[in-house]
Design a protein around this motif. Sequence first.
Motif, PDB file in Angstrom:
ATOM      1  N   ALA A  74       0.835  -1.204   0.000  1.00 14.42           N
ATOM      2  CA  ALA A  74       0.000   0.000   0.000  1.00 14.42           C
ATOM      3  C   ALA A  74       0.870   1.255   0.000  1.00 14.42           C
ATOM      4  O   ALA A  74       0.584   2.227  -0.712  1.00 14.42           O
ATOM      5  CB  ALA A  74      -0.933  -0.003   1.219  1.00 14.42           C
ATOM      6  N   LEU A  75       1.941   1.239   0.793  1.00  8.14           N
ATOM      7  CA  LEU A  75       2.840   2.396   0.842  1.00  8.14           C
ATOM      8  C   LEU A  75       3.543   2.586  -0.506  1.00  8.14           C
ATOM      9  O   LEU A  75       3.759   3.715  -0.948  1.00  8.14           O
ATOM     10  CB  LEU A  75       3.860   2.229   1.963  1.00  8.14           C
ATOM     11  CG  LEU A  75       3.285   2.358   3.380  1.00  8.14           C
ATOM     12  CD1 LEU A  75       4.284   1.846   4.410  1.00  8.14           C
ATOM     13  CD2 LEU A  75       2.889   3.798   3.675  1.00  8.14           C
ATOM     14  N   PHE A  76       3.891   1.477  -1.156  1.00  8.95           N
ATOM     15  CA  PHE A  76       4.545   1.561  -2.461  1.00  8.95           C
ATOM     16  C   PHE A  76       3.617   2.226  -3.471  1.00  8.95           C
ATOM     17  O   PHE A  76       4.046   3.060  -4.266  1.00  8.95           O
ATOM     18  CB  PHE A  76       4.946   0.164  -2.943  1.00  8.95           C
ATOM     19  CG  PHE A  76       5.618   0.166  -4.286  1.00  8.95           C
ATOM     20  CD1 PHE A  76       6.934   0.577  -4.409  1.00  8.95           C
ATOM     21  CD2 PHE A  76       4.925  -0.235  -5.419  1.00  8.95           C
ATOM     22  CE1 PHE A  76       7.556   0.591  -5.662  1.00  8.95           C
ATOM     23  CE2 PHE A  76       5.540  -0.224  -6.666  1.00  8.95           C
ATOM     24  CZ  PHE A  76       6.862   0.189  -6.787  1.00  8.95           C
ATOM     25  N   GLU A  77       2.338   1.873  -3.428  1.00 13.14           N
ATOM     26  CA  GLU A  77       1.368   2.508  -4.333  1.00 13.14           C
ATOM     27  C   GLU A  77       1.334   4.012  -4.101  1.00 13.14           C
ATOM     28  O   GLU A  77       1.314   4.803  -5.045  1.00 13.14           O
ATOM     29  CB  GLU A  77      -0.038   1.910  -4.132  1.00 13.14           C
ATOM     30  CG  GLU A  77      -0.180   0.501  -4.656  1.00 13.14           C
ATOM     31  CD  GLU A  77       0.052   0.397  -6.146  1.00 13.14           C
ATOM     32  OE1 GLU A  77      -0.424   1.266  -6.895  1.00 13.14           O
ATOM     33  OE2 GLU A  77       0.739  -0.553  -6.570  1.00 13.14           O
ATOM     34  N   VAL A  89       5.520  10.677   5.899  1.00 14.10           N
ATOM     35  CA  VAL A  89       4.272  10.937   6.632  1.00 14.10           C
ATOM     36  C   VAL A  89       3.341   9.721   6.549  1.00 14.10           C
ATOM     37  O   VAL A  89       2.724   9.328   7.545  1.00 14.10           O
ATOM     38  CB  VAL A  89       3.579  12.214   6.104  1.00 14.10           C
ATOM     39  CG1 VAL A  89       2.182  12.360   6.689  1.00 14.10           C
ATOM     40  CG2 VAL A  89       4.432  13.444   6.411  1.00 14.10           C
ATOM     41  N   ALA A  90       3.260   9.094   5.383  1.00 15.84           N
ATOM     42  CA  ALA A  90       2.402   7.911   5.218  1.00 15.84           C
ATOM     43  C   ALA A  90       2.875   6.760   6.104  1.00 15.84           C
ATOM     44  O   ALA A  90       2.063   6.064   6.726  1.00 15.84           O
ATOM     45  CB  ALA A  90       2.368   7.480   3.752  1.00 15.84           C
ATOM     46  N   ILE A  91       4.184   6.553   6.172  1.00 21.23           N
ATOM     47  CA  ILE A  91       4.735   5.504   7.036  1.00 21.23           C
ATOM     48  C   ILE A  91       4.363   5.793   8.488  1.00 21.23           C
ATOM     49  O   ILE A  91       3.889   4.914   9.218  1.00 21.23           O
ATOM     50  CB  ILE A  91       6.266   5.403   6.885  1.00 21.23           C
ATOM     51  CG1 ILE A  91       6.634   4.875   5.496  1.00 21.23           C
ATOM     52  CG2 ILE A  91       6.870   4.516   7.970  1.00 21.23           C
ATOM     53  CD1 ILE A  91       8.114   5.052   5.137  1.00 21.23           C
ATOM     54  N   TRP A  92       4.571   7.035   8.905  1.00 22.99           N
ATOM     55  CA  TRP A  92       4.274   7.411  10.291  1.00 22.99           C
ATOM     56  C   TRP A  92       2.797   7.196  10.608  1.00 22.99           C
ATOM     57  O   TRP A  92       2.444   6.609  11.628  1.00 22.99           O
ATOM     58  CB  TRP A  92       4.674   8.858  10.549  1.00 22.99           C
ATOM     59  CG  TRP A  92       4.427   9.264  11.956  1.00 22.99           C
ATOM     60  CD1 TRP A  92       3.460  10.115  12.404  1.00 22.99           C
ATOM     61  CD2 TRP A  92       5.128   8.815  13.118  1.00 22.99           C
ATOM     62  NE1 TRP A  92       3.519  10.214  13.772  1.00 22.99           N
ATOM     63  CE2 TRP A  92       4.539   9.430  14.226  1.00 22.99           C
ATOM     64  CE3 TRP A  92       6.196   7.940  13.307  1.00 22.99           C
ATOM     65  CZ2 TRP A  92       4.977   9.201  15.531  1.00 22.99           C
ATOM     66  CZ3 TRP A  92       6.645   7.722  14.603  1.00 22.99           C
ATOM     67  CH2 TRP A  92       6.031   8.344  15.685  1.00 22.99           C
ATOM     68  N   LYS A 133      14.548   1.073   1.050  1.00 24.20           N
ATOM     69  CA  LYS A 133      14.742   1.074  -0.406  1.00 24.20           C
ATOM     70  C   LYS A 133      13.714   1.969  -1.097  1.00 24.20           C
ATOM     71  O   LYS A 133      14.038   2.678  -2.052  1.00 24.20           O
ATOM     72  CB  LYS A 133      14.656  -0.352  -0.946  1.00 24.20           C
ATOM     73  CG  LYS A 133      15.848  -1.211  -0.559  1.00 24.20           C
ATOM     74  CD  LYS A 133      15.649  -2.651  -0.996  1.00 24.20           C
ATOM     75  CE  LYS A 133      16.765  -3.534  -0.482  1.00 24.20           C
ATOM     76  NZ  LYS A 133      16.483  -4.960  -0.680  1.00 24.20           N
ATOM     77  N   MET A 134      12.464   1.923  -0.621  1.00 30.68           N
ATOM     78  CA  MET A 134      11.431   2.774  -1.213  1.00 30.68           C
ATOM     79  C   MET A 134      11.776   4.245  -1.036  1.00 30.68           C
ATOM     80  O   MET A 134      11.692   5.041  -1.973  1.00 30.68           O
ATOM     81  CB  MET A 134      10.074   2.499  -0.544  1.00 30.68           C
ATOM     82  CG  MET A 134       9.231   1.485  -1.237  1.00 30.68           C
ATOM     83  SD  MET A 134       7.540   1.540  -0.591  1.00 30.68           S
ATOM     84  CE  MET A 134       7.575   0.128   0.475  1.00 30.68           C
ATOM     85  N   LEU A 135      12.170   4.615   0.184  1.00 33.25           N
ATOM     86  CA  LEU A 135      12.520   6.014   0.453  1.00 33.25           C
ATOM     87  C   LEU A 135      13.746   6.435  -0.346  1.00 33.25           C
ATOM     88  O   LEU A 135      13.801   7.547  -0.870  1.00 33.25           O
ATOM     89  CB  LEU A 135      12.780   6.220   1.951  1.00 33.25           C
ATOM     90  CG  LEU A 135      11.557   6.472   2.831  1.00 33.25           C
ATOM     91  CD1 LEU A 135      11.964   6.491   4.296  1.00 33.25           C
ATOM     92  CD2 LEU A 135      10.862   7.773   2.453  1.00 33.25           C
ATOM     93  N   ALA A 136      14.730   5.557  -0.425  1.00 29.86           N
ATOM     94  CA  ALA A 136      15.948   5.883  -1.175  1.00 29.86           C
ATOM     95  C   ALA A 136      15.617   6.141  -2.646  1.00 29.86           C
ATOM     96  O   ALA A 136      16.162   7.067  -3.267  1.00 29.86           O
ATOM     97  CB  ALA A 136      16.973   4.763  -1.037  1.00 29.86           C
ATOM     98  N   SER A 137      14.719   5.347  -3.192  1.00 30.47           N
ATOM     99  CA  SER A 137      14.314   5.534  -4.589  1.00 30.47           C
ATOM    100  C   SER A 137      13.694   6.907  -4.803  1.00 30.47           C
ATOM    101  O   SER A 137      13.982   7.603  -5.777  1.00 30.47           O
ATOM    102  CB  SER A 137      13.337   4.422  -4.970  1.00 30.47           C
ATOM    103  OG  SER A 137      12.816   4.645  -6.248  1.00 30.47           O
ATOM    104  N   LEU A 138      12.843   7.321  -3.851  1.00 33.08           N
ATOM    105  CA  LEU A 138      12.229   8.643  -3.964  1.00 33.08           C
ATOM    106  C   LEU A 138      13.261   9.751  -3.804  1.00 33.08           C
ATOM    107  O   LEU A 138      13.209  10.768  -4.497  1.00 33.08           O
ATOM    108  CB  LEU A 138      11.124   8.807  -2.910  1.00 33.08           C
ATOM    109  CG  LEU A 138       9.844   8.013  -3.165  1.00 33.08           C
ATOM    110  CD1 LEU A 138       8.884   8.180  -2.002  1.00 33.08           C
ATOM    111  CD2 LEU A 138       9.189   8.462  -4.460  1.00 33.08           C
TER     112      LEU A 138
END
Length: 198
Positions: A74-77, A89-92, A133-138
């Motif tokens: 869901a976070l990846f989407e 913010v979404a993770i938090w 990895k998701m955050l690093a990509s962004l």
Amino acid sequence: MILSSTERKGDARERLLARLLDAFGEALPSPEVSLREIAARTETSHALLRYHFGSLSGVLAAMLKAQRSRDNEALFEAAQQGTFDDLVVAIWRTYTRPEQLSRVRGFFHVAGLAAYRPEDFREFIDSLDDLTKMLASLAEREGLDTQEALTMATVTIAAIRGLLLQEVLAPAGHSEDAVALILRMSKGQSVPRTPPGP
């Protein structure tokens, strides 16, 4: 087609894991309950749980990995269209919802066990870098080079986990301010390079 015993065992384990997830929803069983109690709630036997997961800790780790995997999808989407800050913010928000409290507690319980016996929790440990990895990509998409992006993401996830631990142990209500500070620190700043040693 004839399945090998390993494939059959894997299928049975996945079905049992699905039953556990259905029985507990977003929550995670407390480490204080027994395998027998969990088995009763899932209408299976504690022997099957022990066979497929090894122990109560193995059950908790498997459930947690599966739950986190669903969250990450869901976070990846959300990350596809958002920014680094949006994902933080979404993770938090994902992990500070009241219904997530048992899972957050379970995360730190399993992480503590994994610190002592990493060989027993390899799958769980290997899954811990997914959000980084998701955050690093962004962060790369927003202009940081690969190493800077990875460092920024690693520090951000470490800070979020530290704040979550604080929320579990001694909630003070200042964590939203701390998340805002993390975002301000990451805004448009590169990570200082460590000078090379002599």
